[in-house]
Structures are given as C-alpha cells and as structure tokens.
Design an enzyme around this catalytic site. Structure first.
Site, mmCIF file in Angstrom:
data_model
loop_
_atom_site.group_PDB
_atom_site.id
_atom_site.type_symbol
_atom_site.label_atom_id
_atom_site.label_comp_id
_atom_site.label_asym_id
_atom_site.label_seq_id
_atom_site.Cartn_x
_atom_site.Cartn_y
_atom_site.Cartn_z
ATOM 1 C CE1 TYR A 1 -3.725 -2.293 0.318
ATOM 2 C CE2 TYR A 1 -4.047 -1.559 2.560
ATOM 3 C CZ TYR A 1 -4.462 -2.300 1.482
ATOM 4 O OH TYR A 1 -5.622 -3.047 1.571
ATOM 5 C CB CYS B 1 -2.330 -1.514 7.675
ATOM 6 S SG CYS B 1 -1.551 -0.804 6.216
ATOM 7 C CB CYS C 1 5.706 -0.237 8.240
ATOM 8 S SG CYS C 1 5.116 -1.515 7.097
ATOM 9 C CB THR C 2 1.950 -3.716 10.971
ATOM 10 O OG1 THR C 2 1.389 -3.793 9.647
ATOM 11 C CG2 THR C 2 1.218 -2.655 11.768
ATOM 12 C CG HIS C 3 4.666 -5.808 6.172
ATOM 13 N ND1 HIS C 3 3.503 -5.080 6.011
ATOM 14 C CD2 HIS C 3 4.521 -6.929 5.404
ATOM 15 C CE1 HIS C 3 2.690 -5.739 5.173
ATOM 16 N NE2 HIS C 3 3.289 -6.858 4.799
#
Ligand code: DGL
Length: 257
Positions: A46, A77, A188-190
C-alpha cells in the site's frame, strides 16, 4: 437492556501479513476471542498507492469483515490508518475502528542521543496523523525519517534473515544511524518481523519501538468502553487473503497460531 453480544468477533486487516505483528500482541491479552484476519496481498504494498485507492480497498475489506460477523475492527496497517481510518469511522459509524499510532512519544521520552528515527512507508510519513504527532515532539528531539524500502516485499516473501535481507535493511537503517538516532520507531506493521536483522545491523545499543502492544491495550480499552464481552468464548481464527494464501499461512504458523 441486556447486552446483545454473546461473544465478540474481532476483525483485523493489513495490506498483507504485517498485521500479524499486531495480532500476536492482541492474542496475548485477548486469548479467548474469535478473530478474522484479512490480508490484502493481491494489492500489497500500500505504501506508494494513492489515498483513494487505499480507501476503496479499506471499504471492500471492511464490508468483508462485517459480512463475517466482525463487531470491532483493528486497522493493523499504518498506511491504511493514515489514508482511511477517518473515512471508515465516518462511513461505518458507530462501528469502532482501532488504528495504528506512530510511537513517537515513547521514543522521544526514551532517547539518550536526542535523535529518534522513524521507519515507515511513504504513505504513512505523508499522512496528517504522523505529521501532527511529529509536530508535537520536534521541539524536544530531532526526528529523522526513512522509508523501509523493500522491507514489505521481503516479509511477504517470508525472507526475514540472511544476506539479502541485511543489505536491504542496512540501506534504509544506516541513514538514521548516521544521523545519531538511538531509538527507532517502527511505523509499519511488517517491519517487526525483520527485528532480528535490524538489531543485528544496528547493534545492541539501538532500541526499536513496536507500537503493537499499545494497540492491543487500546483494543481492550475500547472493548471495555463499548461493553463488549471479553473471554466469553473459545478462540478461533479465520484467515482470508485476497491473493496467494501461502504468505499469511506461513507467518501465522511462525508466530505459533
Ligand atoms: N503493513 C503496512 C503498514 O503498516 C503496509 C505496508 C505496505 O503495504 O506498504 O504500513
């Protein structure tokens, strides 16, 4: 009036597998709930997409989660929170949405060097939520930012350690370290899934802050506020992917799901 809820379904979504770093903190404090997780990996990443694109995806995902019975939704997110949470709260009122908060405050309170780094996507760094938070602290500490270029793609591919990952991580982290940052906010959650490599590249003196535990506490707080019953049922999880289901399955297994 009697509480109409018997048990609660918690919906969680992200552009892909990153929101699982938030889910793993949520399930520690809410182990006996029903969950449905939507990974929008057919549309991931995104980070560079337009606000209206992300809003359209957020509407579609919200409709899907509501169709599965979600009573409360965690936007796991940062990029989708920045682009779409205000719109979701307005269009789906009174549904409650919990979003990601950039953890600038704990970083500003904890830094010894007076410099904090923020690693996030381009969309998050441009968003008004982040810019407002930044504005509150930039008189007290120096804030330096960098996009974690390529991080999301690595996590989606299940590449979390190794030489390629180290190179990619170093390219985005080193500029923050060169500026003197001793505390790095993971926006960022990643990115928490790359923690082992980030700590290796940065060294033991650098502290990384993952906002996920605070988001999990906020979810409990909102559920209590809404009188949603907690721990009334046995655990269940439904995993939904808009693309290949394998990356989500892999990360879910990795975190012990
Ligand atoms: N995990 C997401 C975030 O927290 C999205 C990353 C992306 O899709 O670019 O921002």
């Amino acid at each position: 009036m009697d509480n109409p809820y018997i048990c609660v379904m918690i919906g969680i979504f992200d552009s892909g597998t990153g929101g699982m770093s938030v889910y793993r903190e949520i399930v520690k404090v809410l182990p006996d709930e029903k969950y449905v997780y939507y990974a929008d990996n057919a549309h991931c990443p995104y980070g560079e997409k337009t606000v209206s694109y992300i809003q359209d995806r957020a509407r579609h995902i919200t409709d899907t989660l509501l169709g599965r019975g979600a009573d409360i939704i965690v936007v796991a997110c940062n990029t989708a929170t920045a682009a779409a949470i205000a719109m979701l709260r307005e269009e789906y009122a009174p549904m409650r949405f919990i979003g990601m908060e950039p953890a600038v405050k704990p970083a500003a309170l904890g830094t010894r060097s007076g410099v904090i780094g923020v690693l996030a996507t381009a969309g998050t760094l441009k968003g008004s939520k982040y810019l407002t938070t930044r504005g509150k602290y930039e008189d007290d500490v120096r804030i330096v930012e960098h996009v974690g270029s390529g991080f999301v793609e690595l996590v989606e591919q299940g590449k979390l350690t190794g030489a390629e990952v180290e190179d990619t991580v170093r390219r985005s982290l080193q500029p923050l370290l060169d500026e003197g940052a001793d505390t790095i906010v993971l926006g960022c959650t990643h990115y928490p899934f790359l923690m082992e490599t980030m700590q290796k590249v940065a060294g033991p003196d650098i502290r990384f802050i993952d906002p996920a535990p605070a988001v999990a506490r906020q979810l409990v707080h909102v559920m209590e506020e809404e009188s949603l019953p907690i721990g009334q049922d046995s655990f269940s999880m439904e995993l939904i992917s808009s693309g290949d289901p394998e990356p989500l399955r892999r990360i879910y297994e990795m975190i012990g799901g």
